[in-house]
Design a protein around this motif. Structure first.
Motif, mmCIF file in Angstrom:
data_model
loop_
_atom_site.group_PDB
_atom_site.id
_atom_site.type_symbol
_atom_site.label_atom_id
_atom_site.label_comp_id
_atom_site.label_asym_id
_atom_site.label_seq_id
_atom_site.Cartn_x
_atom_site.Cartn_y
_atom_site.Cartn_z
ATOM 1 N N LEU A 4 -3.776 -16.389 -82.654
ATOM 2 C CA LEU A 4 -2.333 -16.127 -82.652
ATOM 3 C C LEU A 4 -2.033 -14.722 -82.143
ATOM 4 C CD1 LEU A 4 -1.004 -17.656 -86.001
ATOM 5 C CD2 LEU A 4 -0.496 -18.387 -83.683
ATOM 6 N N LEU A 8 0.057 -13.652 -78.796
ATOM 7 C CA LEU A 8 1.190 -12.740 -78.913
ATOM 8 C C LEU A 8 1.049 -11.552 -77.964
ATOM 9 C CD1 LEU A 8 3.772 -12.083 -80.466
ATOM 10 C CD2 LEU A 8 2.382 -10.939 -82.172
ATOM 11 N N SER A 11 1.439 -12.596 -74.320
ATOM 12 C CA SER A 11 2.850 -12.847 -73.983
ATOM 13 C C SER A 11 3.587 -11.554 -73.727
ATOM 14 C CB SER A 11 3.547 -13.586 -75.133
ATOM 15 O OG SER A 11 2.857 -14.747 -75.415
ATOM 16 N N ALA A 15 5.311 -10.265 -70.283
ATOM 17 C CA ALA A 15 6.751 -9.979 -70.314
ATOM 18 C C ALA A 15 7.089 -8.590 -69.789
ATOM 19 C CB ALA A 15 7.280 -10.121 -71.732
ATOM 20 N N CYS A 16 6.114 -7.714 -69.660
ATOM 21 C CA CYS A 16 6.402 -6.318 -69.335
ATOM 22 C C CYS A 16 6.039 -5.962 -67.898
ATOM 23 C CB CYS A 16 5.680 -5.388 -70.309
ATOM 24 S SG CYS A 16 6.330 -5.509 -71.970
ATOM 25 N N ASN A 17 6.393 -6.810 -66.941
ATOM 26 C CA ASN A 17 6.150 -6.490 -65.538
ATOM 27 C C ASN A 17 6.997 -5.297 -65.112
ATOM 28 O OD1 ASN A 17 4.333 -8.526 -65.008
ATOM 29 N ND2 ASN A 17 5.949 -10.019 -64.612
ATOM 30 N N GLU A 19 9.476 -2.922 -62.948
ATOM 31 C CA GLU A 19 10.619 -3.233 -62.090
ATOM 32 C C GLU A 19 10.272 -2.941 -60.633
ATOM 33 O OE1 GLU A 19 13.612 -4.345 -63.040
ATOM 34 O OE2 GLU A 19 12.889 -4.489 -65.087
#
Lengths: 140, 238
Positions: A4, A8, A11, A15-17, A19
């Protein structure tokens, strides 16, 4: 439980690509000739909040259209940089001129909405997504 | 879909005590961490459910939930149904949004804590697995004032905004304030503890200090609808 935690963490990493940054030089330089255009106002860029910036912003009217020309221009890079034309130093009311084309070099922006330019004495380079001002040019 | 289900659920919950006299009850506490890109929420939820039906697999109940939402650089959009859909009637759920009426509010560090009464439904699929749905119905929110960037096409304003104080579940965009809802599955580890996973559909709402939006009518309320992936634990109090 370990699985788990791994899911986590994975993920969060996905999610933190970072800019997309602004190009170094304009990808489509404008060929509009401002030789016969009326320069309405002009100002020098200064960096804001520890950011470095320099250059000149000039407002022009040409054939019924209004433009901001950065010539020359140089600033630090950052995410989601936009050009604002505003009524005051804090940009409490502004026109969103467009995405900053590049962090160096001459660039031309058409101002949307045919505003009364006398009402807008500031040009800002603004990191919209993070609400951070990078550069400002008071126009005179 | 979630809204329609919540209306049915609401009706059941208020009828539930009459079924409950011969039914067993469940008292439980859930803790859930949910997240998506640049946003997350932590929620603690107490619920009291009445098992109903012959098989006692279905349970309905009420509860209370505290949800704390934190985000970075999130876009909120015009909230009132009267503006987004041109109507505030109960049938607004069937109306399309009017895109030209919807403006954006970009908030740098949204942080909203909400305390709401919830309505709950659960169904025991097997001895180990239970699925359920819950939704906040009414409550209040608080949080600090934030700098916000109101964007309307090529014009904008820098303003301040606070979480909308009062929360109420109504129909579609008639909702007011910040409300959480959750669709989940839980897996029983032992008689007291379960692990749970699912999706949280979280509404957070901010009110700007002035009516920054003027077309088609003055408006100061802006909402974000966040779909978050949730992981958590459940503890049976009884």
């Amino acid at each position: 439980m370990k699985t788990l935690i791994c899911i986590l963490l994975l993920s969060l990493v996905i999610a933190c690509n970072p800019e997309d940054a602004t190009p170094i030089t304009p990808t489509n330089p404008s060929d509009i000739d401002f030789t016969n255009a009326v320069a309405v106002k002009e100002g020098m860029f200064v960096g804001i909040g520890g950011h470095t910036a320099s250059g000149t912003a000039i407002l022009y009217e040409l054939s019924g259209k209004k433009y901001i020309v950065f010539d020359p221009y140089s600033s630090q890079n950052g995410p989601d940089l936009k050009v604002y034309l505003s009524k005051d130093e804090k940009a409490t009311e502004y026109i969103r001129v467009g995405k900053l084309m590049a962090v160096t070099g001459r660039q031309v922006y058409e101002i949307p909405g045919n505003p009364d330019l006398s009402q807008y004495p500031f040009v800002h380079v603004w990191c919209e997504k993070f609400s951070v001002e990078f550069a400002r040019a008071p126009l005179m | 879909m979630l809204r329609r289900l919540s209306i049915v659920l609401f009706a059941f919950v208020f009828a539930a005590p009459s079924f409950a006299q011969e039914a067993r009850t469940i008292d439980q506490l859930d803790g859930t961490f949910s997240f998506a890109k640049y946003q997350g929420a932590l929620s603690v939820h107490y619920s009291h459910l009445w098992k109903i039906g012959k098989s006692k697999k279905l349970a309905l109940g009420v509860g209370g939930r505290i949800t704390s939402y934190l985000g970075a650089n999130q876009y909120y959009i015009t909230a009132p149904a009267k503006i987004t859909s041109g109507s505030s009637s109960p049938f607004v759920i069937f109306k399309e949004n009017i895109d030209e009426n919807i403006d954006s509010l970009l908030i740098q560090s949204p942080q909203v804590t909400m305390i709401n009464v919830s309505i709950n439904i659960e169904y025991q699929i097997t001895s180990k697995f239970t699925a359920g749905f819950n939704i906040d119905a009414i409550g209040f929110s608080f949080g600090g004032e934030q700098s916000a960037n109101y964007i309307n096409g090529f014009t904008g304003k820098i303003t301040d905004a606070r979480p909308t104080a009062f929360n109420a579940l109504l129909i579609s965009d008639n909702d007011h304030g910040s409300l959480n809802s959750e669709l989940f599955v839980k897996f029983k580890l032992n008689s007291k503890w379960s692990v749970r996973t699912g999706a949280q559909f979280l509404f957070t709402e901010y009110t700007t200090e002035t009516d920054v939006q003027q077309y088609p009518e003055p408006n100061d309320r802006f909402r974000r609808k966040s779909l978050l992936f949730g992981l958590g634990v459940n503890y049976q109090l009884q």
